[in-house]
Design a protein around this motif. Sequence first.
Motif, PDB file in Angstrom:
ATOM      1  N   ASP A 222       7.101  34.111  25.288  1.00  0.00           N
ATOM      2  CA  ASP A 222       6.681  32.724  25.491  1.00  0.00           C
ATOM      3  C   ASP A 222       7.825  31.928  26.132  1.00  0.00           C
ATOM      4  O   ASP A 222       9.005  32.214  25.901  1.00  0.00           O
ATOM      5  CB  ASP A 222       6.248  32.095  24.165  1.00  0.00           C
ATOM      6  CG  ASP A 222       7.431  31.699  23.321  1.00  0.00           C
ATOM      7  OD1 ASP A 222       8.071  32.597  22.733  1.00  0.00           O
ATOM      8  OD2 ASP A 222       7.757  30.495  23.279  1.00  0.00           O
ATOM      9  N   ALA A 223       7.461  30.930  26.915  1.00  0.00           N
ATOM     10  CA  ALA A 223       8.444  30.217  27.737  1.00  0.00           C
ATOM     11  C   ALA A 223       9.321  29.264  26.919  1.00  0.00           C
ATOM     12  O   ALA A 223      10.439  28.959  27.315  1.00  0.00           O
ATOM     13  CB  ALA A 223       7.721  29.438  28.835  1.00  0.00           C
ATOM     14  N   LEU A 224       8.817  28.792  25.779  1.00  0.00           N
ATOM     15  CA  LEU A 224       9.530  27.739  25.064  1.00  0.00           C
ATOM     16  C   LEU A 224      10.594  28.275  24.117  1.00  0.00           C
ATOM     17  O   LEU A 224      11.686  27.735  24.033  1.00  0.00           O
ATOM     18  CB  LEU A 224       8.523  26.850  24.299  1.00  0.00           C
ATOM     19  CG  LEU A 224       7.403  26.266  25.182  1.00  0.00           C
ATOM     20  CD1 LEU A 224       6.445  25.428  24.349  1.00  0.00           C
ATOM     21  CD2 LEU A 224       7.979  25.427  26.325  1.00  0.00           C
ATOM     22  N   GLU A 225      10.274  29.350  23.399  1.00  0.00           N
ATOM     23  CA  GLU A 225      11.227  29.878  22.410  1.00  0.00           C
ATOM     24  C   GLU A 225      11.704  31.302  22.719  1.00  0.00           C
ATOM     25  O   GLU A 225      12.581  31.812  22.030  1.00  0.00           O
ATOM     26  CB  GLU A 225      10.582  29.868  21.016  1.00  0.00           C
ATOM     27  CG  GLU A 225      10.221  28.474  20.513  1.00  0.00           C
ATOM     28  CD  GLU A 225       9.549  28.539  19.152  1.00  0.00           C
ATOM     29  OE1 GLU A 225      10.262  28.797  18.173  1.00  0.00           O
ATOM     30  OE2 GLU A 225       8.323  28.370  19.076  1.00  0.00           O
ATOM     31  N   HIS A 226      11.087  31.942  23.685  1.00  0.00           N
ATOM     32  CA  HIS A 226      11.386  33.363  23.986  1.00  0.00           C
ATOM     33  C   HIS A 226      11.288  34.217  22.728  1.00  0.00           C
ATOM     34  O   HIS A 226      12.095  35.103  22.494  1.00  0.00           O
ATOM     35  CB  HIS A 226      12.792  33.511  24.597  1.00  0.00           C
ATOM     36  CG  HIS A 226      12.977  32.728  25.865  1.00  0.00           C
ATOM     37  ND1 HIS A 226      12.271  32.998  27.015  1.00  0.00           N
ATOM     38  CD2 HIS A 226      13.775  31.675  26.155  1.00  0.00           C
ATOM     39  CE1 HIS A 226      12.639  32.155  27.950  1.00  0.00           C
ATOM     40  NE2 HIS A 226      13.541  31.334  27.456  1.00  0.00           N
ATOM     41  N   LYS A 227      10.299  33.931  21.928  1.00  0.00           N
ATOM     42  CA  LYS A 227      10.217  34.525  20.598  1.00  0.00           C
ATOM     43  C   LYS A 227       8.921  35.320  20.410  1.00  0.00           C
ATOM     44  O   LYS A 227       8.892  36.314  19.701  1.00  0.00           O
ATOM     45  CB  LYS A 227      10.271  33.359  19.600  1.00  0.00           C
ATOM     46  CG  LYS A 227      10.400  33.758  18.160  1.00  0.00           C
ATOM     47  CD  LYS A 227      10.608  32.503  17.306  1.00  0.00           C
ATOM     48  CE  LYS A 227      10.213  32.794  15.867  1.00  0.00           C
ATOM     49  NZ  LYS A 227      10.182  31.569  15.056  1.00  0.00           N
ATOM     50  N   TYR A 228       7.848  34.858  21.051  1.00  0.00           N
ATOM     51  CA  TYR A 228       6.531  35.467  20.857  1.00  0.00           C
ATOM     52  C   TYR A 228       6.109  36.276  22.078  1.00  0.00           C
ATOM     53  O   TYR A 228       6.297  35.830  23.212  1.00  0.00           O
ATOM     54  CB  TYR A 228       5.475  34.383  20.569  1.00  0.00           C
ATOM     55  CG  TYR A 228       5.791  33.617  19.309  1.00  0.00           C
ATOM     56  CD1 TYR A 228       5.566  34.191  18.059  1.00  0.00           C
ATOM     57  CD2 TYR A 228       6.367  32.347  19.368  1.00  0.00           C
ATOM     58  CE1 TYR A 228       5.885  33.516  16.895  1.00  0.00           C
ATOM     59  CE2 TYR A 228       6.690  31.659  18.207  1.00  0.00           C
ATOM     60  CZ  TYR A 228       6.445  32.243  16.974  1.00  0.00           C
ATOM     61  OH  TYR A 228       6.770  31.577  15.828  1.00  0.00           O
ATOM     62  N   VAL A 229       5.528  37.461  21.830  1.00  0.00           N
ATOM     63  CA  VAL A 229       5.134  38.311  22.955  1.00  0.00           C
ATOM     64  C   VAL A 229       3.906  37.728  23.654  1.00  0.00           C
ATOM     65  O   VAL A 229       3.059  37.099  23.027  1.00  0.00           O
ATOM     66  CB  VAL A 229       4.843  39.763  22.507  1.00  0.00           C
ATOM     67  CG1 VAL A 229       6.030  40.352  21.774  1.00  0.00           C
ATOM     68  CG2 VAL A 229       3.604  39.850  21.643  1.00  0.00           C
ATOM     69  N   GLN A 230       3.827  37.944  24.968  1.00  0.00           N
ATOM     70  CA  GLN A 230       2.677  37.446  25.728  1.00  0.00           C
ATOM     71  C   GLN A 230       1.915  38.576  26.420  1.00  0.00           C
ATOM     72  O   GLN A 230       0.809  38.890  26.060  1.00  0.00           O
ATOM     73  CB  GLN A 230       3.130  36.388  26.734  1.00  0.00           C
ATOM     74  CG  GLN A 230       3.609  35.116  26.054  1.00  0.00           C
ATOM     75  CD  GLN A 230       3.542  33.925  26.955  1.00  0.00           C
ATOM     76  OE1 GLN A 230       3.844  34.003  28.135  1.00  0.00           O
ATOM     77  NE2 GLN A 230       3.144  32.796  26.398  1.00  0.00           N
ATOM     78  N   GLU A 231       2.530  39.143  27.473  1.00  0.00           N
ATOM     79  CA  GLU A 231       1.845  40.210  28.202  1.00  0.00           C
ATOM     80  C   GLU A 231       2.875  41.246  28.623  1.00  0.00           C
ATOM     81  O   GLU A 231       4.078  40.986  28.629  1.00  0.00           O
ATOM     82  CB  GLU A 231       1.143  39.656  29.451  1.00  0.00           C
ATOM     83  CG  GLU A 231       0.069  38.636  29.132  1.00  0.00           C
ATOM     84  CD  GLU A 231      -0.975  38.537  30.234  1.00  0.00           C
ATOM     85  OE1 GLU A 231      -1.542  39.569  30.619  1.00  0.00           O
ATOM     86  OE2 GLU A 231      -1.201  37.411  30.703  1.00  0.00           O
ATOM     87  N   CYS A 232       2.380  42.395  29.001  1.00  0.00           N
ATOM     88  CA  CYS A 232       3.262  43.456  29.466  1.00  0.00           C
ATOM     89  C   CYS A 232       3.000  43.676  30.946  1.00  0.00           C
ATOM     90  O   CYS A 232       1.963  44.215  31.319  1.00  0.00           O
ATOM     91  CB  CYS A 232       2.978  44.723  28.668  1.00  0.00           C
ATOM     92  SG  CYS A 232       3.956  46.096  29.235  1.00  0.00           S
ATOM     93  N   GLY A 233       3.905  43.205  31.805  1.00  0.00           N
ATOM     94  CA  GLY A 233       3.689  43.296  33.245  1.00  0.00           C
ATOM     95  C   GLY A 233       2.415  42.540  33.607  1.00  0.00           C
ATOM     96  O   GLY A 233       2.277  41.359  33.296  1.00  0.00           O
ATOM     97  N   THR A 234       1.462  43.225  34.239  1.00  0.00           N
ATOM     98  CA  THR A 234       0.180  42.591  34.563  1.00  0.00           C
ATOM     99  C   THR A 234      -0.917  43.108  33.640  1.00  0.00           C
ATOM    100  O   THR A 234      -2.068  43.219  34.034  1.00  0.00           O
ATOM    101  CB  THR A 234      -0.203  42.849  36.028  1.00  0.00           C
ATOM    102  OG1 THR A 234      -0.289  44.268  36.220  1.00  0.00           O
ATOM    103  CG2 THR A 234       0.820  42.286  36.987  1.00  0.00           C
ATOM    104  N   MET A 235      -0.521  43.416  32.411  1.00  0.00           N
ATOM    105  CA  MET A 235      -1.497  43.884  31.426  1.00  0.00           C
ATOM    106  C   MET A 235      -1.412  43.052  30.152  1.00  0.00           C
ATOM    107  O   MET A 235      -0.348  42.523  29.824  1.00  0.00           O
ATOM    108  CB  MET A 235      -1.231  45.353  31.080  1.00  0.00           C
ATOM    109  CG  MET A 235      -1.624  46.323  32.178  1.00  0.00           C
ATOM    110  SD  MET A 235      -1.340  48.027  31.679  1.00  0.00           S
ATOM    111  CE  MET A 235       0.412  48.106  31.828  1.00  0.00           C
ATOM    112  N   ASN A 236      -2.513  42.984  29.431  1.00  0.00           N
ATOM    113  CA  ASN A 236      -2.483  42.427  28.080  1.00  0.00           C
ATOM    114  C   ASN A 236      -1.802  43.442  27.176  1.00  0.00           C
ATOM    115  O   ASN A 236      -1.717  44.620  27.510  1.00  0.00           O
ATOM    116  CB  ASN A 236      -3.905  42.130  27.583  1.00  0.00           C
ATOM    117  CG  ASN A 236      -4.570  41.039  28.395  1.00  0.00           C
ATOM    118  OD1 ASN A 236      -5.579  41.254  29.047  1.00  0.00           O
ATOM    119  ND2 ASN A 236      -3.995  39.850  28.381  1.00  0.00           N
ATOM    120  N   VAL A 237      -1.289  42.977  26.043  1.00  0.00           N
ATOM    121  CA  VAL A 237      -0.538  43.894  25.185  1.00  0.00           C
ATOM    122  C   VAL A 237      -1.082  43.900  23.755  1.00  0.00           C
ATOM    123  O   VAL A 237      -1.504  42.864  23.238  1.00  0.00           O
ATOM    124  CB  VAL A 237       0.983  43.569  25.247  1.00  0.00           C
ATOM    125  CG1 VAL A 237       1.310  42.254  24.561  1.00  0.00           C
ATOM    126  CG2 VAL A 237       1.813  44.706  24.680  1.00  0.00           C
TER     127      VAL A 237
END
Length: 354
Positions: A222-237
């Motif tokens: 995540d952009a705000l805390e760099h703490k939560y995972v979002q996606e892996c490359g161009t894939m959902n994770v």
Amino acid sequence: MTGAVTLNVRKAERSRLQELDMENLPFGKYFTDHMLEAEYENGEWKTAEILPYQPMLLSPSTAALHYGQAIFEGIKAYKDRQGNPFIFRPYDNFIRFNKSAERMQMPAVPEEIFMDGMRELIALDQDWIPMKEDFSLYIRPFMFSSDELIGVRPSEKYKFLIILSPSGPYYAAPMRIYVEEKYVRAVPGGVGYAKAAGNYGAAMYPTNEARKKGYDQVLWMDALEHKYVQECGTMNVFFIIGDTAITPGLEDGTILGGVTRMSVITMLQEMGVKVEERNLSIDEITDSYKAGKHMEVFGTGTAATISPIKELAYKDFTMTFDLTKWKIAPAVKKMITDIREGRVADTHGWMFRV
Ligand SMILES: *Cc1c(COP(=O)(O)O)cnc(C)c1O
């Protein structure tokens, strides 16, 4: 949208299919005999046309090349055992395409052009759909602004096209992943949920930096805390931890809502696996790893369906996963592939007959 859009069909004089080596089909390299093209001008979609696949003539002032009003989709078509062509969940891509269009201040594409046009195009080029296991016809709908004017404003003219590419098996080699803490893919309020061309251009530099360090892809945080995972490359994770599958939720608009993601969630639930769509912190992941919990980690997307992650590097801590112990991810992949390629009955209404 007013009135029915008529679809003109101009057929190729001869087919290029015989020139194709069906044994050797790298992803996205070869295209079928025909394409669909529609134009939007003066507030409405003009005649849509199916025509021979060919280069486009564009003015150097074409707005999309300067300001990036450009979106796309990725869908796959298959043949069942009897050779009947089917498309996997195209309506979901149609809905998502128009969400992307809205976010980029582009006109919605009507169902008659997107769905009926795609169906007619595939019917015409159906001999190009490979019937071998793990092969498919990749469908690429896209739209861009086509005003010939370099002023920064939403365009008045747009082009919508669909091109088709027969593709061989996408070997989803287990990936080594770098947890990215400096660069970000999406921010709340941004365009992360849209399949907007610029998202992919912006990801190339950080991805290449990770490659130089020996990784295949980045895990976006995540952009705000760099703490939560979002996606892996161009894939959902997805992270399977113990007996629960966890994947980030779609609420804050930073995650691209994948059709494969949706399908995987359904399959997991039907297998009796608990699914949680919620924030997942990197600390929860490292703690689970250190506690020795069973973990299966993978990306999901149309191209590879499920791509296993064998290694995850966070700062100087590297987690390695023993794929030979995985039960859930391989089972889900098999179930989805069997439905798509017609080996098991489609009980969800996912296969759309061309
Ligand atoms: C396309 C895409 C996905 C996967 O979506 P599918 O519909 O499953 O193919 C996931 N993340 C991003 C960033 C994407 O562009």
